[in-house]
Design an enzyme around this catalytic site. Structure first.
Site, PDB file in Angstrom:
ATOM      1  N   ARG A  65       4.225 -93.133  12.276  1.00  0.00           N
ATOM      2  CA  ARG A  65       5.080 -92.008  12.681  1.00  0.00           C
ATOM      3  C   ARG A  65       5.280 -91.990  14.195  1.00  0.00           C
ATOM      4  O   ARG A  65       4.790 -92.866  14.901  1.00  0.00           O
ATOM      5  CB  ARG A  65       4.393 -90.706  12.250  1.00  0.00           C
ATOM      6  CG  ARG A  65       4.103 -90.594  10.751  1.00  0.00           C
ATOM      7  CD  ARG A  65       5.353 -90.260  10.000  1.00  0.00           C
ATOM      8  NE  ARG A  65       5.091 -90.009   8.591  1.00  0.00           N
ATOM      9  CZ  ARG A  65       4.884 -88.799   8.062  1.00  0.00           C
ATOM     10  NH1 ARG A  65       4.816 -87.736   8.831  1.00  0.00           N
ATOM     11  NH2 ARG A  65       4.724 -88.663   6.749  1.00  0.00           N
ATOM     12  N   LYS A 120      -0.671 -92.503  11.872  1.00  0.00           N
ATOM     13  CA  LYS A 120      -0.399 -91.807  13.129  1.00  0.00           C
ATOM     14  C   LYS A 120      -1.179 -92.387  14.306  1.00  0.00           C
ATOM     15  O   LYS A 120      -2.365 -92.681  14.164  1.00  0.00           O
ATOM     16  CB  LYS A 120      -0.726 -90.323  12.970  1.00  0.00           C
ATOM     17  CG  LYS A 120       0.131 -89.670  11.881  1.00  0.00           C
ATOM     18  CD  LYS A 120      -0.140 -88.205  11.739  1.00  0.00           C
ATOM     19  CE  LYS A 120       0.862 -87.576  10.789  1.00  0.00           C
ATOM     20  NZ  LYS A 120       0.619 -86.129  10.619  1.00  0.00           N
ATOM     21  N   CYS A 152       8.508 -74.430   4.897  1.00  0.00           N
ATOM     22  CA  CYS A 152       7.584 -75.433   4.366  1.00  0.00           C
ATOM     23  C   CYS A 152       7.268 -75.140   2.899  1.00  0.00           C
ATOM     24  O   CYS A 152       6.743 -74.075   2.560  1.00  0.00           O
ATOM     25  CB  CYS A 152       6.280 -75.460   5.167  1.00  0.00           C
ATOM     26  SG  CYS A 152       5.140 -76.666   4.472  1.00  0.00           S
ATOM     27  N   CYS A 182      -1.534 -73.736   5.188  1.00  0.00           N
ATOM     28  CA  CYS A 182      -2.190 -74.419   4.060  1.00  0.00           C
ATOM     29  C   CYS A 182      -3.183 -75.429   4.652  1.00  0.00           C
ATOM     30  O   CYS A 182      -3.185 -75.657   5.860  1.00  0.00           O
ATOM     31  CB  CYS A 182      -1.151 -75.099   3.159  1.00  0.00           C
ATOM     32  SG  CYS A 182      -0.692 -76.758   3.664  1.00  0.00           S
TER      33      CYS A 182
HETATM   34 FE1  SRM Z   1       2.609 -82.002   8.710  1.00  0.00          FE
HETATM   35  C1  SRM Z   1       3.428 -82.226   5.442  1.00  0.00           C
HETATM   36  C2  SRM Z   1       5.217 -79.994   9.268  1.00  0.00           C
HETATM   37  C3  SRM Z   1       2.162 -82.434  12.027  1.00  0.00           C
HETATM   38  C4  SRM Z   1      -0.538 -83.203   8.115  1.00  0.00           C
HETATM   39  N1  SRM Z   1       4.105 -81.306   7.553  1.00  0.00           N
HETATM   40  C5  SRM Z   1       4.298 -81.553   6.223  1.00  0.00           C
HETATM   41  C6  SRM Z   1       5.637 -81.000   5.748  1.00  0.00           C
HETATM   42  C7  SRM Z   1       6.663 -82.078   5.920  1.00  0.00           C
HETATM   43  C8  SRM Z   1       5.647 -80.374   4.344  1.00  0.00           C
HETATM   44  C9  SRM Z   1       6.057 -81.258   3.189  1.00  0.00           C
HETATM   45  O1  SRM Z   1       5.526 -82.358   3.018  1.00  0.00           O
HETATM   46  O2  SRM Z   1       6.925 -80.801   2.434  1.00  0.00           O
HETATM   47  C10 SRM Z   1       5.830 -79.875   6.805  1.00  0.00           C
HETATM   48  C11 SRM Z   1       7.256 -79.452   7.096  1.00  0.00           C
HETATM   49  C12 SRM Z   1       7.291 -77.990   7.444  1.00  0.00           C
HETATM   50  C13 SRM Z   1       8.556 -77.540   8.015  1.00  0.00           C
HETATM   51  O3  SRM Z   1       9.253 -76.716   7.371  1.00  0.00           O
HETATM   52  O4  SRM Z   1       8.911 -77.928   9.123  1.00  0.00           O
HETATM   53  C14 SRM Z   1       5.023 -80.426   7.960  1.00  0.00           C
HETATM   54  N2  SRM Z   1       3.591 -81.441  10.332  1.00  0.00           N
HETATM   55  C15 SRM Z   1       4.579 -80.518  10.363  1.00  0.00           C
HETATM   56  C16 SRM Z   1       4.907 -80.108  11.785  1.00  0.00           C
HETATM   57  C17 SRM Z   1       6.384 -79.803  12.016  1.00  0.00           C
HETATM   58  C18 SRM Z   1       4.021 -78.902  12.152  1.00  0.00           C
HETATM   59  C19 SRM Z   1       4.407 -78.163  13.400  1.00  0.00           C
HETATM   60  O5  SRM Z   1       4.500 -76.929  13.282  1.00  0.00           O
HETATM   61  O6  SRM Z   1       4.551 -78.756  14.458  1.00  0.00           O
HETATM   62  C20 SRM Z   1       4.370 -81.342  12.540  1.00  0.00           C
HETATM   63  C21 SRM Z   1       5.402 -82.424  12.671  1.00  0.00           C
HETATM   64  C22 SRM Z   1       4.834 -83.600  13.389  1.00  0.00           C
HETATM   65  C23 SRM Z   1       5.823 -84.688  13.703  1.00  0.00           C
HETATM   66  O7  SRM Z   1       6.658 -84.478  14.573  1.00  0.00           O
HETATM   67  O8  SRM Z   1       5.711 -85.764  13.127  1.00  0.00           O
HETATM   68  C24 SRM Z   1       3.284 -81.801  11.580  1.00  0.00           C
HETATM   69  N3  SRM Z   1       1.123 -82.782   9.864  1.00  0.00           N
HETATM   70  C25 SRM Z   1       1.082 -82.752  11.218  1.00  0.00           C
HETATM   71  C26 SRM Z   1      -0.236 -83.047  11.682  1.00  0.00           C
HETATM   72  C27 SRM Z   1      -0.707 -83.049  13.142  1.00  0.00           C
HETATM   73  C28 SRM Z   1      -0.555 -84.393  13.793  1.00  0.00           C
HETATM   74  O9  SRM Z   1       0.052 -85.313  13.235  1.00  0.00           O
HETATM   75  O10 SRM Z   1      -1.054 -84.529  14.902  1.00  0.00           O
HETATM   76  C29 SRM Z   1      -1.014 -83.250  10.561  1.00  0.00           C
HETATM   77  C30 SRM Z   1      -2.538 -83.506  10.555  1.00  0.00           C
HETATM   78  C31 SRM Z   1      -2.902 -84.871  10.981  1.00  0.00           C
HETATM   79  C32 SRM Z   1      -2.930 -85.788   9.809  1.00  0.00           C
HETATM   80  O11 SRM Z   1      -1.883 -86.297   9.435  1.00  0.00           O
HETATM   81  O12 SRM Z   1      -4.008 -85.956   9.232  1.00  0.00           O
HETATM   82  C33 SRM Z   1      -0.147 -83.089   9.416  1.00  0.00           C
HETATM   83  N4  SRM Z   1       1.642 -82.676   7.057  1.00  0.00           N
HETATM   84  C34 SRM Z   1       0.321 -83.054   7.012  1.00  0.00           C
HETATM   85  C35 SRM Z   1      -0.054 -83.283   5.646  1.00  0.00           C
HETATM   86  C36 SRM Z   1      -1.443 -83.743   5.145  1.00  0.00           C
HETATM   87  C37 SRM Z   1      -1.600 -85.216   5.210  1.00  0.00           C
HETATM   88  C38 SRM Z   1      -2.861 -85.687   4.570  1.00  0.00           C
HETATM   89  O13 SRM Z   1      -3.402 -86.692   5.029  1.00  0.00           O
HETATM   90  O14 SRM Z   1      -3.301 -85.106   3.582  1.00  0.00           O
HETATM   91  C39 SRM Z   1       1.089 -82.994   4.853  1.00  0.00           C
HETATM   92  C40 SRM Z   1       1.205 -83.077   3.323  1.00  0.00           C
HETATM   93  C41 SRM Z   1       1.373 -84.473   2.832  1.00  0.00           C
HETATM   94  O15 SRM Z   1       1.592 -85.421   3.572  1.00  0.00           O
HETATM   95  O16 SRM Z   1       1.266 -84.622   1.608  1.00  0.00           O
HETATM   96  C42 SRM Z   1       2.114 -82.607   5.775  1.00  0.00           C
HETATM   97 FE1  SF4 Z   2       3.316 -76.636   5.773  1.00  0.00          FE
HETATM   98 FE2  SF4 Z   2       0.722 -76.700   5.410  1.00  0.00          FE
HETATM   99 FE3  SF4 Z   2       1.827 -78.259   7.237  1.00  0.00          FE
HETATM  100 FE4  SF4 Z   2       1.705 -75.700   7.661  1.00  0.00          FE
HETATM  101  S1  SF4 Z   2      -0.055 -77.066   7.427  1.00  0.00           S
HETATM  102  S2  SF4 Z   2       3.543 -76.984   7.970  1.00  0.00           S
HETATM  103  S3  SF4 Z   2       1.954 -74.856   5.644  1.00  0.00           S
HETATM  104  S4  SF4 Z   2       2.147 -78.433   5.078  1.00  0.00           S
END
Ligand code: SRM
Ligand code: SF4
Length: 566
Positions: free
Chosen positions: A147, A213, A437, A476
């Site tokens: 990513r 990542k 989300c 979540c």
């Molecule tokens: Fe995330 C899924 C938003 C950073 C772990 N993340 C999602 C989704 C796409 C929901 C979905 O799959 O349907 C969310 C979209 C929400 C929306 O309406 O915008 C979402 N993630 C975000 C953002 C926008 C949060 C924010 O408020 O800034 C971040 C976008 C980052 C980017 O520009 O790429 C975001 N997500 C992260 C991070 C932090 C990081 O990367 O430093 C994590 C935790 C680190 C990691 O990956 O372990 C993270 N997102 C997840 C996960 C859990 C992954 C896992 O290993 O289980 C999901 C769910 C999934 O992938 O199944 C997820």
């Molecule tokens: Fe959605 Fe959960 Fe990520 Fe928040 S932490 S943006 S509720 S997937």
């Protein structure tokens, strides 16, 4: 190849990826289908690799159901911005697109990227083309690939910022998918008759088992939470130059309630490499994960589980088999803090940079706080850069002393820079959660600001208003706001209810621990009040809140990810 694969044993996404013909799927047909605002189910997986998520407005869910209408489908578009650096012109382009096709806001993410929310299907292609016209793209912003690559964002704080940024940019380019599907589908560039000619030298035809990542950090600032990443490069500075990078592997925040085998984990430092080896090391680590990651169960498919399942020595061994050399012994480093340091700073080149707090990363005009208009005007007047930070903030970077004055005036005129922010609010992160989300159980971005106000009142009563405390909330347990590294962490369980986690540390090197489950706001405040009072009275000089709650045994330190409990 497909004959030898027993698809029944694998997660269904594996077959979707394989059958997608290098990320084409049936996206073209889905986009052309006028009957629905959605795309085909398989395409909802493939579109992620193109930076696009299908969503629906969850605020309207019940009413749409009552009216027997399909959900109010729209799309999130994530723009890949390595290191978060854009020009003022690119900022303006994103601003225009957000007004024209999205919900009139820009979201700055926790990975230094932009998100547009609320783009409807018929506008998807025009929006992607607009992003492309601004010399940006959305390739691999999501999906089972590497990513957006993060890095330390602030040029005013490190003379070596340019080098670290270049490293992040090169890693991002090196690990991009090679398929021409993106250009073909979104930019109308030549249709490939036999697109099986596409090859993915790094990813292969099923891509990675899961997302991947990477960040590049420069101590003493852990502002991209290097230990939360699958792969972190930690710059080792010797004699004012980058001698090389320590390599940290196996971090991740995602976890699941009721599933103890899915847990957040911190990355481990496994060695040191020279600057010229970084791309090779990154690629070879990706290959170990590609070939050994779990493709059956997507809840266990990140690199952190590959490492825990096989052991760190096995991992190093596999990596060394792929490299022509061995990593050297890791070199000493010290992180003093995570998060961003707000305000103006003068760089060594006499240029100025302003780190601006953007609550929840949401750039909008609201109630006289006209951040979006202000930043538009700033972008029209300055020559420097806009740098998105990993904490959802923004740096207006590399401006002259004259421009600095101009920027301050524009912000003031628009009600931005109003008063003093508490140390708590400055260090707050909230993920998007509701209303877009699909995975959220509870509010985060729309709720944390008001909760912070209430906690500020308690802090103020104890003269702790200025105390910097890292507070993070997600809707979540997936961990998008990296809540398990916060000194005070909240994870949504259901509407209005949160788990409370305590005991992360201020430099982002320790996981926190569950303190109390399923709390309402009143219960949160009732739990925090005596702890804050105790902290005010009994902390050791300089002791941070996260360290205090562990010393006073409010929670026990979480020593490793697999011990983490919800
Ligand atoms: Fe995330 C899924 C938003 C950073 C772990 N993340 C999602 C989704 C796409 C929901 C979905 O799959 O349907 C969310 C979209 C929400 C929306 O309406 O915008 C979402 N993630 C975000 C953002 C926008 C949060 C924010 O408020 O800034 C971040 C976008 C980052 C980017 O520009 O790429 C975001 N997500 C992260 C991070 C932090 C990081 O990367 O430093 C994590 C935790 C680190 C990691 O990956 O372990 C993270 N997102 C997840 C996960 C859990 C992954 C896992 O290993 O289980 C999901 C769910 C999934 O992938 O199944 C997820
Ligand atoms: Fe959605 Fe959960 Fe990520 Fe928040 S932490 S943006 S509720 S997937």
């Amino acid at each position: 190849m497909s004959d030898t694969i027993n698809w029944n044993l694998l997660s269904e996404v594996e077959k979707i990826k394989y059958d997608s013909n290098y990320l084409r799927g049936t996206l073209v047909e889905s986009l052309a289908d006028p009957i629905t605002g959605s795309i085909a189910i398989g395409d909802t997986q493939i579109s992620k690799f193109h930076g696009i998520y299908q969503q629906s407005d969850r605020d309207l869910e019940k009413e749409r159901k009552r009216q027997k209408l399909e959900p109010a489908f729209s799309f999130l578009i994530r723009v890949r911005i390595p290191g978060g650096v854009v020009t003022p012109q690119q900022w303006l382009q994103m601003d225009i697109l957000s007004e024209q096709y999205a919900n009139h806001t820009l979201k700055l993410t926790t990975r230094q990227a932009f998100q547009l929310h609320g783009v409807i299907k018929k506008d998807l292609k025009k929006t992607i083309q607009g992003i492309n016209a601004g010399l940006m793209d959305t390739i691999a912003a999501c999906g089972d690939v590497n990513r957006n690559v993060m890095c330390h964002p602030n040029p005013a704080e490190s003379e070596l910022h340019a080098e670290v940024y270049e490293t992040a940019r090169l890693i991002s380019e090196h690990l991009l998918p090679s398929t021409t599907a993106y250009h073909e589908i979104w930019l109308d560039q030549k249709l490939i008759a036999d697109s099986k000619k596409d090859v993915e030298p790094i990813y292969g035809d099923r891509y990675l088992p899961r997302k991947f990542k990477i960040t590049v950090a420069i101590p003493p600032y852990n502002d991209s939470d290097v230990f939360s990443q699958d792969l972190g490069f930690i710059a080792i500075v010797e004699n004012n130059r980058i001698a090389g990078y320590n390599v940290a592997v196996g971090g991740g925040m995602g976890s699941t309630f009721g599933m103890p085998e899915a847990y957040p984990r911190l990355a481990e430092v496994i060695g040191f490499c020279y600057p010229e080896q970084v791309l090779d090391v990154a690629e070879k680590i990706v290959l170990v994960q590609r070939d050994n990651g779990n493709r059956q169960n997507r809840k266990r498919s990140r690199l952190k589980y590959t490492i825990d399942d096989h052991g760190i020595d096995w991992f190093k061994n596999e990596l060394h088999k792929n490299l022509d050399y061995e990593l050297q012994e890791a070199r000493p480093f010290n992180f003093t803090r995570n998060g961003d340091r707000l305000g103006w700073k003068k760089g060594t080149d006499s240029k100025w940079s302003l780190t601006l707090f953007v609550e929840g990363g949401r750039v909008a005009d609201r109630n006289g706080f006209n951040l979006k208009s202000a930043l538009r005007e700033v972008a029209q007047h300055i020559d420097g850069q806009f740098i998105l930070t990993g904490n959802q903030n923004l740096i207006i970077a590399n401006v002259s002393a004259d421009e600095k004055k101009q920027v301050s005036e524009i912000l003031k005129k628009n009600g931005v820079l109003p008063g003093e922010l508490s140390g708590l609010r400055q260090n707050s992160i909230a993920c998007v959660a509701l209303n877009t989300c699909g995975l959220a159980f509870a509010e985060a971005e729309r709720y944390l600001p008001s909760l912070v106000t209430k906690i500020e009142t308690i802090l103020g009563q104890h003269e702790l208003f200025k105390e910097e405390i890292v507070i993070r909330m997600t809707g979540c347990p997936n961990g998008c706001g990296r809540p398990y590294l916060a000194e005070i962490g909240f994870v949504g369980k259901s509407e209005g209810h949160y788990n409370l986690y305590l005991g992360g540390n201020f430099n982002g090197t320790r996981l926190n621990t569950l303190y109390k489950e399923t709390l309402t706001e009143d219960e949160i405040l009732a739990e925090l009040t005596p702890i804050i009072s105790d902290y005010a009275q009994n902390r050791i000089d300089g002791e941070k809140f996260g360290d205090f709650v562990i010393r006073k045994q409010y929670v026990k330190e979480t020593l490793k990810g697999s011990d983490f409990k919800h």
